[in-house]
Every structure is written in structure tokens, then in C-alpha cells.
Design an enzyme around this catalytic site. Structure first.
Site, PDB file in Angstrom:
ATOM      1  CG  HIS A  90      -3.134   3.448   1.917  1.00  0.00           C
ATOM      2  ND1 HIS A  90      -3.540   3.216   0.596  1.00  0.00           N
ATOM      3  CD2 HIS A  90      -3.148   2.483   2.877  1.00  0.00           C
ATOM      4  CE1 HIS A  90      -3.872   1.774   0.731  1.00  0.00           C
ATOM      5  NE2 HIS A  90      -3.599   1.384   1.974  1.00  0.00           N
ATOM      6  CG  ASN A 122      -6.405  -0.620   0.942  1.00  0.00           C
ATOM      7  OD1 ASN A 122      -5.700  -0.310   0.188  1.00  0.00           O
ATOM      8  ND2 ASN A 122      -6.015  -1.047   2.257  1.00  0.00           N
ATOM      9  CB  CYS A 157      -0.866   0.054   1.138  1.00  0.00           C
ATOM     10  SG  CYS A 157      -2.258  -1.495   1.193  1.00  0.00           S
TER      11      CYS A 157
HETATM   12  N1  ACO Z   1     -18.488  -8.734   8.334  1.00  0.00           N
HETATM   13  C1  ACO Z   1     -19.028  -9.227   9.613  1.00  0.00           C
HETATM   14  N2  ACO Z   1     -18.450  -9.357  10.613  1.00  0.00           N
HETATM   15  C2  ACO Z   1     -17.115  -9.367  10.453  1.00  0.00           C
HETATM   16  C3  ACO Z   1     -16.460  -9.031   9.201  1.00  0.00           C
HETATM   17  C4  ACO Z   1     -17.173  -8.676   8.471  1.00  0.00           C
HETATM   18  N3  ACO Z   1     -16.821  -8.232   7.105  1.00  0.00           N
HETATM   19  N4  ACO Z   1     -15.181  -9.298   9.494  1.00  0.00           N
HETATM   20  C5  ACO Z   1     -14.893  -9.334  10.830  1.00  0.00           C
HETATM   21  N5  ACO Z   1     -15.988  -9.630  11.317  1.00  0.00           N
HETATM   22  C6  ACO Z   1     -16.265 -10.166  12.663  1.00  0.00           C
HETATM   23  C7  ACO Z   1     -15.072 -10.836  13.339  1.00  0.00           C
HETATM   24  O1  ACO Z   1     -15.082 -12.164  12.970  1.00  0.00           O
HETATM   25  C8  ACO Z   1     -15.211 -10.594  14.774  1.00  0.00           C
HETATM   26  O2  ACO Z   1     -16.254 -11.421  15.185  1.00  0.00           O
HETATM   27  P1  ACO Z   1     -16.136 -12.100  16.650  1.00  0.00           P
HETATM   28  O3  ACO Z   1     -16.062 -11.138  17.704  1.00  0.00           O
HETATM   29  O4  ACO Z   1     -17.325 -13.156  16.683  1.00  0.00           O
HETATM   30  O5  ACO Z   1     -14.992 -12.982  16.615  1.00  0.00           O
HETATM   31  C9  ACO Z   1     -15.909  -9.358  14.882  1.00  0.00           C
HETATM   32  O6  ACO Z   1     -16.162  -8.920  13.776  1.00  0.00           O
HETATM   33  C10 ACO Z   1     -14.651  -8.178  15.208  1.00  0.00           C
HETATM   34  O7  ACO Z   1     -13.628  -8.401  14.503  1.00  0.00           O
HETATM   35  P2  ACO Z   1     -12.453  -7.506  14.702  1.00  0.00           P
HETATM   36  O8  ACO Z   1     -11.373  -8.070  13.600  1.00  0.00           O
HETATM   37  O9  ACO Z   1     -11.920  -7.381  16.069  1.00  0.00           O
HETATM   38  O10 ACO Z   1     -12.981  -6.275  14.173  1.00  0.00           O
HETATM   39  P3  ACO Z   1     -12.142  -4.620  14.070  1.00  0.00           P
HETATM   40  O11 ACO Z   1     -13.424  -3.883  14.750  1.00  0.00           O
HETATM   41  O12 ACO Z   1     -10.752  -4.613  14.554  1.00  0.00           O
HETATM   42  O13 ACO Z   1     -12.387  -4.393  12.655  1.00  0.00           O
HETATM   43  C11 ACO Z   1     -11.096  -4.442  10.604  1.00  0.00           C
HETATM   44  C12 ACO Z   1     -11.822  -5.036  11.484  1.00  0.00           C
HETATM   45  C13 ACO Z   1     -12.145  -3.266   9.881  1.00  0.00           C
HETATM   46  C14 ACO Z   1     -10.551  -5.100   9.463  1.00  0.00           C
HETATM   47  C15 ACO Z   1     -10.115  -3.301  11.486  1.00  0.00           C
HETATM   48  O14 ACO Z   1      -9.174  -4.253  12.236  1.00  0.00           O
HETATM   49  C16 ACO Z   1      -9.153  -2.577  10.515  1.00  0.00           C
HETATM   50  O15 ACO Z   1      -9.611  -1.653   9.538  1.00  0.00           O
HETATM   51  N6  ACO Z   1      -7.784  -2.626  10.470  1.00  0.00           N
HETATM   52  C17 ACO Z   1      -6.921  -1.997   9.578  1.00  0.00           C
HETATM   53  C18 ACO Z   1      -6.706  -3.108   8.487  1.00  0.00           C
HETATM   54  C19 ACO Z   1      -6.451  -2.373   7.127  1.00  0.00           C
HETATM   55  O16 ACO Z   1      -6.727  -1.258   6.787  1.00  0.00           O
HETATM   56  N7  ACO Z   1      -5.993  -3.027   6.301  1.00  0.00           N
HETATM   57  C20 ACO Z   1      -5.686  -2.579   5.045  1.00  0.00           C
HETATM   58  C21 ACO Z   1      -4.449  -3.142   4.525  1.00  0.00           C
HETATM   59  S1  ACO Z   1      -3.040  -2.058   5.409  1.00  0.00           S
HETATM   60  C22 ACO Z   1      -3.299  -0.455   5.245  1.00  0.00           C
HETATM   61  O17 ACO Z   1      -3.758  -0.479   4.013  1.00  0.00           O
HETATM   62  C23 ACO Z   1      -3.013   0.300   6.344  1.00  0.00           C
END
Ligand code: ACO
Length: 325
Positions: free
Chosen positions: A252, A282, A115
Site C-alpha cells: 500500500h 496515497n 487503505c
Molecule cells: N507542510 C509543511 N509542514 C508541515 C506539513 C506540511 N504539509 N504537515 C505538517 N507540517 C509541520 C507540522 O505542523 C509540524 O510543525 P511544528 O513542529 O511546528 O508543530 C512539523 O511539520 C512536523 O510534523 P509531524 O507531524 O511531526 O511530521 P512527521 O515527520 O511525522 O511527518 C507525516 C508527517 C508525513 C504525516 C508522517 O507522520 C507520516 O507519514 N505518517 C503516516 C501517515 C500516513 O501515511 N497516513 C496515511 C494513511 S494510513 C496508511 O495508509 C498507512
């Protein structure tokens, strides 16, 4: 003191025609529009057609940037293409773009910083131009990131999309002050200790396959806000400018929550942040030039504006470029 500055002559971008909404995704995986919007700010993303390759997206963005720059493409002596999804393992996708543009001189190569790729590529172009290695460069971020997704993994497949953005940059004399047009400062970082927080579980040397994206979302989120703020503060410290001086923040587009958190941390009001994540998701290396082109074309970013670009991605890699448009 007279210096060479790398100025942006033109911008361009391309998005595939096909749009995939959150509701489309909820028909095949256990997710909802509400969950995706609340956690990421993403409503929809573009997905390349089966016969559309990264080079096709890159070429369309490149042609738009060259037209916007108003130059003869033959003036381009360097093509740097940031991508994680090359057409083939080799040759570099940049040489396909070079050939399609009818350029048979200079150098064309890909760089891989996920990214952060476009911020890395622009920094390399800036160094090439300031050292006389290049006069005019085409810098592209292009991805068919959808091809790396495990469409059964709801924790990753909802986040990404496909697209491309490009800029044409050239050397111009400046006074060596912050009033100059062009890149004022750039800062790159990586820290391989975190390479397993966000990676693809395949590759030519390890599995002889392409693999799929795997991610520890919470860990990435935590590091992203800290690392991005650090890279931004470095740019400000290097120039003696402050957050108040920034006209436009072009980050980004990973996740709206990361961007809101970063803007707050460095004291930037939300109206100065260019956001495309809602409609594009993204797009990895393509997201910064796509957002830049969006805000240039809709008239928000004007000549003379101070623009801060930043990115963070797998590796981890991160960095910032501060430029006067
Ligand atoms: N739909 C519904 N539920 C979901 C989904 C979905 N698409 N994805 C995960 N869940 C569930 C999980 O299974 C979990 O369930 P559980 O509690 O029963 O185990 C619950 O939601 C919470 O999951 P978390 O991973 O803790 O959720 P979080 O609030 O952290 O959000 C996310 C997840 C959106 C991925 C967040 O962590 C994030 O944005 N991280 C940054 C990642 C990113 O942007 N990566 C891109 C590449 S790196 C970059 O570009 C910077």
C-alpha cells in the site's frame, strides 16, 4: 494434494486526468514541495473531475482488467469493491459497476477497510473461490479520496489522491505447493483500539454528513511499520518461504518512508519494491491494485513471479496476500 487456487487472470487501473503537484498545493496552504517530498516521497497526485464518481473510476479499471483477462464479462459472478468513498451511502457502488458492465446475475457488494480494503477484498474473493461460492470474481479498489479531505489541513491533504485498480480472479486447480499459481496465503487483522488515530469526523449515523479525514500522523507511522512487518512475516511463516523468495513487494502506497522502513525491516532490497507513491500519493484502497497493474504492464511482474501484497489503514486494519502471479 490437489487444491483450488485463486489465480489473477488480468489487472487494470485508471487515474483521473487532472494532476495536482506539490507546488499547486503550496499556493493554497502553508507547505513546500521540499517538505512533502522529504517526509512522504510524494511529488504529485491525481484528482477526480467534479463529475467523476468512484463508480466511474472503478468501472474504467474494471473494464481494463476484464480486457486484460480476455474473458467474457458474463463469466464474472462476484464483484467486490473496496472503497471508503462510495458514490452514495447506499446502494453499494459495486452494484453500479455491475449494472454498467451489463451483469444481472451473481452478487456485488462493497467492503470498507480503508487503505487495507483491497487486501481484504482479495482475501474475501479467495475464500469465495476456494469454497465454491464464486467461480470468477472482479475485485476492485476505487477511491475519490480527495472528497474526504480538509483542504485547509496541511497535515492530511498533501498525502492523498484519487484512482482505481482492479483484478479478475478465477479458480484453478493447483498441487497444493508453493509452486502453484495463485494466492498461496492471506492474513487479515484489525484493532479498533486505535480507531481515533486515523478516522473521518462524520458519517450518516453520527453527523449525517460525510466529514473529513483526521489523523495522528506520527502514531500511524509508528504502528504501520510494525503491523505491516508482522503481516508479511505471517505470510512467510505460513508458507515456509523467506524474504529472498519474494520477486516483487507491492505495498500500500502510504508514504515512501514507511515503505523503505518496512522493506528494510524484512530484508527486501529496494529494487524489489514497487513504488507509485511519488506520482499518485496515497489512493487508499486503490493503491495496491494500481501498483500491481503498473508493475504488470511495465513488464516487471511476470507470470510465475512471487508477489507480496500488503496494506495498513484506518481502524487500524492491516493484512497481506502472498500470490504467485
Ligand atoms: N507542510 C509543511 N509542514 C508541515 C506539513 C506540511 N504539509 N504537515 C505538517 N507540517 C509541520 C507540522 O505542523 C509540524 O510543525 P511544528 O513542529 O511546528 O508543530 C512539523 O511539520 C512536523 O510534523 P509531524 O507531524 O511531526 O511530521 P512527521 O515527520 O511525522 O511527518 C507525516 C508527517 C508525513 C504525516 C508522517 O507522520 C507520516 O507519514 N505518517 C503516516 C501517515 C500516513 O501515511 N497516513 C496515511 C494513511 S494510513 C496508511 O495508509 C498507512
Amino acid at each position: 494434494m490437489s487444491v483450488i487456487r485463486t489465480i489473477v487472470l488480468g489487472t487494470g487501473s485508471y487515474l483521473p486526468a487532472r494532476v495536482m503537484t506539490n507546488d499547486d498545493l503550496s499556493k493554497t496552504i502553508d507547505t513546500t514541495d521540499e517538505w512533502i517530498v522529504e517526509r512522504t516521497g510524494i511529488h504529485r497526485r491525481h484528482i477526480a473531475a467534479d463529475d467523476e464518481l468512484t463508480s466511474h473510476l472503478a468501472l474504467a479499471a474494471a473494464r481494463a482488467a476484464i480486457a486484460d483477462a480476455g474473458i467474457d464479462p458474463q463469466e464474472i459472478d462476484t464483484i467486490i469493491l473496496a472503497t471508503t468513498t462510495p458514490d452514495n451511502t447506499f446502494p453499494a457502488t459495486a452494484v453500479t459497476v455491475q449494472a454498467e458492465l451489463g451483469l444481472y446475475h451473481g452478487a456485488a457488494f462493497d467492503i470498507q477497510a480503508v487503505c487495507s480494503g483491497f487486501v481484504y477484498a482479495l482475501t474475501i474473493a479467495d475464500t469465495f473461490i476456494r469454497t465454491g461460492q464464486s467461480k470468477t470474481a472482479l475485485v476492485i479498489g476505487a477511491e475519490t479520496f480527495s472528497r474526504l479531505l480538509d483542504w485547509t489541513d496541511r497535515t492530511t491533504c498533501v498525502l492523498f489522491g484519487d484512482g482505481a485498480g482492479a483484478v479478475v480472479v478465477t479458480g484453478m486447480e493447483g498441487a497444493g505447493t508453493n509452486a502453484d499459481r495463485g494466492v498461496l496465503t492471506a492474513h487479515l487483522h484489525s484493532d479498533g483500539r486505535y480507531k481515533e488515530k486515523l478516522y473521518v469526523d462524520g458519517g450518516p449515523s453520527s453527523t449525517q454528513s460525510t466529514g473529513h479525514v483526521r489523523m495522528e500522523g506520527r502514531e500511524v507511522f509508528r504502528h504501520a511499520v510494525v503491523n505491516i512487518a508482522e503481516a508479511i512475516n505471517e505470510s512467510l511463516a505460513a508458507t515456509g518461504l523467506t524474504a529472498d523468495d519474494i520477486d516483487w513487494f507491492v505495498p500500500h502506497q502510504a508514504n515512501k518512508r514507511i515503505l523503505d522502513g518496512t522493506a528494510k525491516r524484512i530484508g527486501l532490497p529496494p529494487e524489489k519494491v514497487v513504488l507509485t507513491v511519488a506520482d499518485q500519493g496515497n489512493t487508499s484502497a486503490a493503491s495496491v491494485p494500481l501498483a500491481l497493474d503498473t508493475a504488470v504492464k511495465d513488464g516487471r511482474i511476470k507470470r510465475g513471479d512471487l508477489v507480496l501484497l500488503e496494506a495498513m489503514g484506518g481502524g487500524f486494519t492491516w493484512g497481506s496476500v502472498l500470490l504467485r502471479y
